[in-house]
Design a protein around this motif. Structure first.
Motif, PDB file in Angstrom:
ATOM      1  N   TYR A 150       1.299  -1.142  -0.030  1.00  0.00           N
ATOM      2  CA  TYR A 150      -0.120  -0.257   0.357  1.00  0.00           C
ATOM      3  C   TYR A 150       0.791   1.110  -0.226  1.00  0.00           C
ATOM      4  CZ  TYR A 150      -3.134   3.278   1.594  1.00  0.00           C
ATOM      5  OH  TYR A 150      -4.509   4.437   1.946  1.00  0.00           O
TER       6      TYR A 150
ATOM      7  N   ARG B 239      -0.039   3.781   7.484  1.00  0.00           N
ATOM      8  CA  ARG B 239      -1.279   3.330   7.897  1.00  0.00           C
ATOM      9  C   ARG B 239      -1.978   2.188   7.621  1.00  0.00           C
ATOM     10  NH1 ARG B 239      -5.919   5.911   3.970  1.00  0.00           N
ATOM     11  NH2 ARG B 239      -7.403   7.147   5.874  1.00  0.00           N
TER      12      ARG B 239
ATOM     13  N   GLU C 220     -16.242   3.055   7.870  1.00  0.00           N
ATOM     14  CA  GLU C 220     -15.125   4.251   7.694  1.00  0.00           C
ATOM     15  C   GLU C 220     -15.709   5.028   6.849  1.00  0.00           C
ATOM     16  OE1 GLU C 220     -11.511   4.289   3.819  1.00  0.00           O
ATOM     17  OE2 GLU C 220     -12.768   3.155   3.792  1.00  0.00           O
TER      18      GLU C 220
ATOM     19  N   GLY D  43     -16.207   8.801   4.656  1.00  0.00           N
ATOM     20  CA  GLY D  43     -14.646   8.973   3.424  1.00  0.00           C
ATOM     21  C   GLY D  43     -14.131   7.753   3.682  1.00  0.00           C
TER      22      GLY D  43
ATOM     23  N   LEU E 184      -8.430   1.969   1.356  1.00  0.00           N
ATOM     24  CA  LEU E 184      -8.195   1.364   2.593  1.00  0.00           C
ATOM     25  C   LEU E 184      -9.316   0.491   2.776  1.00  0.00           C
ATOM     26  CD1 LEU E 184      -6.639   2.533   5.156  1.00  0.00           C
ATOM     27  CD2 LEU E 184      -8.495   2.513   6.247  1.00  0.00           C
TER      28      LEU E 184
ATOM     29  N   ASP F 236     -19.736   7.798   1.904  1.00  0.00           N
ATOM     30  CA  ASP F 236     -19.409   8.344   1.128  1.00  0.00           C
ATOM     31  C   ASP F 236     -20.194   9.047  -0.053  1.00  0.00           C
ATOM     32  OD1 ASP F 236     -17.302   9.760  -0.942  1.00  0.00           O
ATOM     33  OD2 ASP F 236     -15.945   9.320   0.103  1.00  0.00           O
TER      34      ASP F 236
ATOM     35  N   GLY G 243     -17.279  13.261  -4.312  1.00  0.00           N
ATOM     36  CA  GLY G 243     -16.928  14.652  -3.549  1.00  0.00           C
ATOM     37  C   GLY G 243     -17.151  15.014  -2.602  1.00  0.00           C
TER      38      GLY G 243
ATOM     39  N   PRO H  59     -19.813  18.160  -0.674  1.00  0.00           N
ATOM     40  CA  PRO H  59     -20.973  18.024  -0.897  1.00  0.00           C
ATOM     41  C   PRO H  59     -20.238  19.662  -0.899  1.00  0.00           C
ATOM     42  CG  PRO H  59     -20.760  16.485   1.271  1.00  0.00           C
ATOM     43  CD  PRO H  59     -19.283  16.724   0.757  1.00  0.00           C
TER      44      PRO H  59
ATOM     45  N   ASP I 269     -21.034  21.629   2.518  1.00  0.00           N
ATOM     46  CA  ASP I 269     -19.925  21.630   3.835  1.00  0.00           C
ATOM     47  C   ASP I 269     -18.409  22.088   3.823  1.00  0.00           C
ATOM     48  OD1 ASP I 269     -21.479  19.795   4.639  1.00  0.00           O
ATOM     49  OD2 ASP I 269     -20.267  17.465   4.953  1.00  0.00           O
TER      50      ASP I 269
ATOM     51  N   PHE J  49     -11.535  14.451  -5.644  1.00  0.00           N
ATOM     52  CA  PHE J  49     -12.255  13.088  -4.647  1.00  0.00           C
ATOM     53  C   PHE J  49     -13.452  12.783  -5.657  1.00  0.00           C
ATOM     54  CE2 PHE J  49      -9.862  14.598  -1.278  1.00  0.00           C
ATOM     55  CZ  PHE J  49      -8.964  13.889  -1.720  1.00  0.00           C
TER      56      PHE J  49
ATOM     57  N   GLY K 246     -24.300   8.871  -0.190  1.00  0.00           N
ATOM     58  CA  GLY K 246     -25.091   9.843  -0.177  1.00  0.00           C
ATOM     59  C   GLY K 246     -24.683  10.958   1.012  1.00  0.00           C
ATOM     60  N   TYR K 247     -25.235  11.771   1.707  1.00  0.00           N
ATOM     61  CA  TYR K 247     -24.105  12.656   2.026  1.00  0.00           C
ATOM     62  C   TYR K 247     -24.332  12.699   3.415  1.00  0.00           C
ATOM     63  CZ  TYR K 247     -24.312  17.424   4.886  1.00  0.00           C
ATOM     64  OH  TYR K 247     -23.373  18.197   5.560  1.00  0.00           O
ATOM     65  N   PHE K 248     -23.455  12.705   4.947  1.00  0.00           N
ATOM     66  CA  PHE K 248     -23.431  12.747   6.209  1.00  0.00           C
ATOM     67  C   PHE K 248     -23.107  12.685   6.833  1.00  0.00           C
ATOM     68  CE2 PHE K 248     -21.415  11.114   9.589  1.00  0.00           C
ATOM     69  CZ  PHE K 248     -21.848  10.126  10.127  1.00  0.00           C
TER      70      PHE K 248
ATOM     71  N   ASP L 141     -12.112   9.768   7.047  1.00  0.00           N
ATOM     72  CA  ASP L 141     -11.645  10.139   6.765  1.00  0.00           C
ATOM     73  C   ASP L 141     -11.901  11.494   6.087  1.00  0.00           C
ATOM     74  OD1 ASP L 141      -9.200  10.955   4.948  1.00  0.00           O
ATOM     75  OD2 ASP L 141      -9.162   9.662   4.570  1.00  0.00           O
TER      76      ASP L 141
HETATM   77  C1  LIG Z   1      -9.445  12.074   1.584  1.00  0.00           C
HETATM   78  S1  LIG Z   1     -11.224  10.151   1.059  1.00  0.00           S
HETATM   79  C2  LIG Z   1     -10.614   9.391   1.642  1.00  0.00           C
HETATM   80  C3  LIG Z   1     -10.200   8.672   1.375  1.00  0.00           C
HETATM   81  C4  LIG Z   1     -10.429   7.286   1.453  1.00  0.00           C
HETATM   82  N1  LIG Z   1     -10.272   6.997   3.278  1.00  0.00           N
HETATM   83  C5  LIG Z   1      -8.716   6.375   1.904  1.00  0.00           C
HETATM   84  O1  LIG Z   1      -8.040   6.363   2.593  1.00  0.00           O
HETATM   85  O2  LIG Z   1      -8.775   6.195   0.485  1.00  0.00           O
HETATM   86  C6  LIG Z   1     -12.570  11.992   1.362  1.00  0.00           C
HETATM   87  C7  LIG Z   1     -14.035  11.380   0.989  1.00  0.00           C
HETATM   88  O3  LIG Z   1     -14.725  12.400   1.420  1.00  0.00           O
HETATM   89  C8  LIG Z   1     -16.097  12.417   1.434  1.00  0.00           C
HETATM   90  N2  LIG Z   1     -16.741  13.404   2.384  1.00  0.00           N
HETATM   91  C9  LIG Z   1     -16.503  14.128   2.571  1.00  0.00           C
HETATM   92  N3  LIG Z   1     -17.476  15.471   3.410  1.00  0.00           N
HETATM   93  C10 LIG Z   1     -18.683  13.984   3.007  1.00  0.00           C
HETATM   94  C11 LIG Z   1     -19.853  14.047   3.160  1.00  0.00           C
HETATM   95  N4  LIG Z   1     -20.413  15.340   4.098  1.00  0.00           N
HETATM   96  N5  LIG Z   1     -21.065  12.794   3.842  1.00  0.00           N
HETATM   97  C12 LIG Z   1     -20.228  11.847   3.041  1.00  0.00           C
HETATM   98  N6  LIG Z   1     -19.041  12.345   1.970  1.00  0.00           N
HETATM   99  C13 LIG Z   1     -18.103  12.993   2.517  1.00  0.00           C
HETATM  100  C14 LIG Z   1     -15.608  12.713  -0.313  1.00  0.00           C
HETATM  101  O4  LIG Z   1     -16.546  12.532  -1.336  1.00  0.00           O
HETATM  102  C15 LIG Z   1     -14.865  12.350   0.090  1.00  0.00           C
HETATM  103  O5  LIG Z   1     -13.988  11.111  -1.281  1.00  0.00           O
END
Ligand SMILES: C[S@@+](CC[C@H](N)C(=O)[O-])C[C@H]1O[C@@H](n2cnc3c(N)ncnc32)[C@H](O)[C@@H]1O
Length: 276
Positions: free
Chosen positions: A93, A98, A120, A122, A128, A145, A149, A151, A154, A165, A188-190, A208
């Motif tokens: 990896y 990590r 997880e 994000g 991961l 997620d 990408g 939202p 946010d 993303f 969807g939206y968290f 993340d």
């Molecule tokens: C850095 S990336 C995650 C990387 C992943 N954990 C990895 O290790 O490969 C951050 C992610 O957070 C998601 N994200 C950010 N805010 C969000 C929210 N409110 N709801 C859902 N997803 C969200 C983005 O869509 C993005 O894919």
């Protein structure tokens, strides 16, 4: 008579060379100098502000992969508690500190019989997530997620238009994970996607999301549902990502909590704690 004609010649010469106009231009320039210099100072201040904003909003620079020799050498754990067939994949990896720290945490969870599922928040393309599932295939792994990408709602004012993303999809994530038994994807939206998980207990949570608002929302939701001894990991804690959104959110959240943070030297400065 002679002196009169001398004056006349001087006058004609001076006019021919444009000296009066030159003199008047010089006077005007001299008068504008203080205003110009003030304007230069304000331009310089504006430039500093723009540079600061760019530094904060700039995408994280790429971290060079460690040389291959380091990955299989004596620098990494030789007798891991997890299944040795996972070792090559975890080491390969791009951020082995990590992946190996996560692997040790999940083995400890099993050894101490800490109950609960994994989450997880994000996920991006699921790289991961693949390890989380390989390390604990018998427990449910929740993956949350937008898969589109960040939202827009946010993003903080200095981040407007951050499109990172978005290059992902459910198909990419599913392909990266492989076997999808016990994997539940909540797109969807968290925190909206947390609906239905209120009665869950978690032994491992990876937060993340990079941004302040969903990091805080993730802590609000998962902290009370983390089993005693369960692990919470937060990526990007020791990194400038989103103007240090993760440390801003976590430090505020943990101010009245009993757990202590442990920082690890992985590529993006992850921090973790175990629930009391
Ligand atoms: C850095 S990336 C995650 C990387 C992943 N954990 C990895 O290790 O490969 C951050 C992610 O957070 C998601 N994200 C950010 N805010 C969000 C929210 N409110 N709801 C859902 N997803 C969200 C983005 O869509 C993005 O894919």
């Amino acid at each position: 008579m002679l002196s009169k004609s001398k004056t006349w010649v001087k006058h004609r010469l001076s006019r021919a060379l444009g000296l009066p106009q030159l003199h008047s231009h010089l006077c005007q320039i001299q008068q504008s100098l203080p205003a110009l210099s003030h304007r230069l100072v304000t331009i310089e201040e504006d430039l500093h502000r723009v540079t600061d904003r760019l530094a904060v909003a700039a995408p994280a620079p790429a971290v060079p992969s460690p040389p291959q020799a380091d990955r299989t050498s004596e620098y990494f754990i030789k007798f891991p508690p997890y299944s040795p067939h996972l070792q090559p994949e975890l080491l390969n990896y791009w951020d082995p500190v990590r992946s190996l720290t996560v692997a040790l945490a999940i083995e400890r969870i099993k050894k101490e019989r800490i109950h609960g599922n994994l989450a997880e928040l994000g996920v991006f393309q699921g790289h991961l997530s693949r390890f989380l599932h390989l390390l604990a295939p018998d427990r449910t792994l929740y993956l949350l997620d937008t898969f589109q990408g960040f939202p827009e709602q946010d993003l903080e004012s200095f981040q407007t238009g951050d499109k990172r993303f978005s290059e992902t999809s459910l198909e990419i994530v599913e392909k990266n994970i492989g076997d999808l038994t016990n994997v539940v994807i909540k797109q969807g939206y968290f925190p909206d996607t947390a609906a239905g998980l209120e009665n869950e207990q978690f032994c491992f949570v990876m937060l993340d999301v990079d941004l302040y608002k969903p990091t805080l929302a993730g802590l609000d939701f998962f902290y009370p549902r983390l089993a005693p001894g369960g692990y919470m990991f937060l990526h990007d804690y020791n990194w400038i990502e989103s103007n240090r959104a993760v440390s801003r959110a976590l430090d505020a959240f943990m101010a009245d909590k009993p757990e202590h943070l442990v920082e690890i030297p992985d590529a993006w400065g992850t921090v973790l704690f175990r629930k009391q």
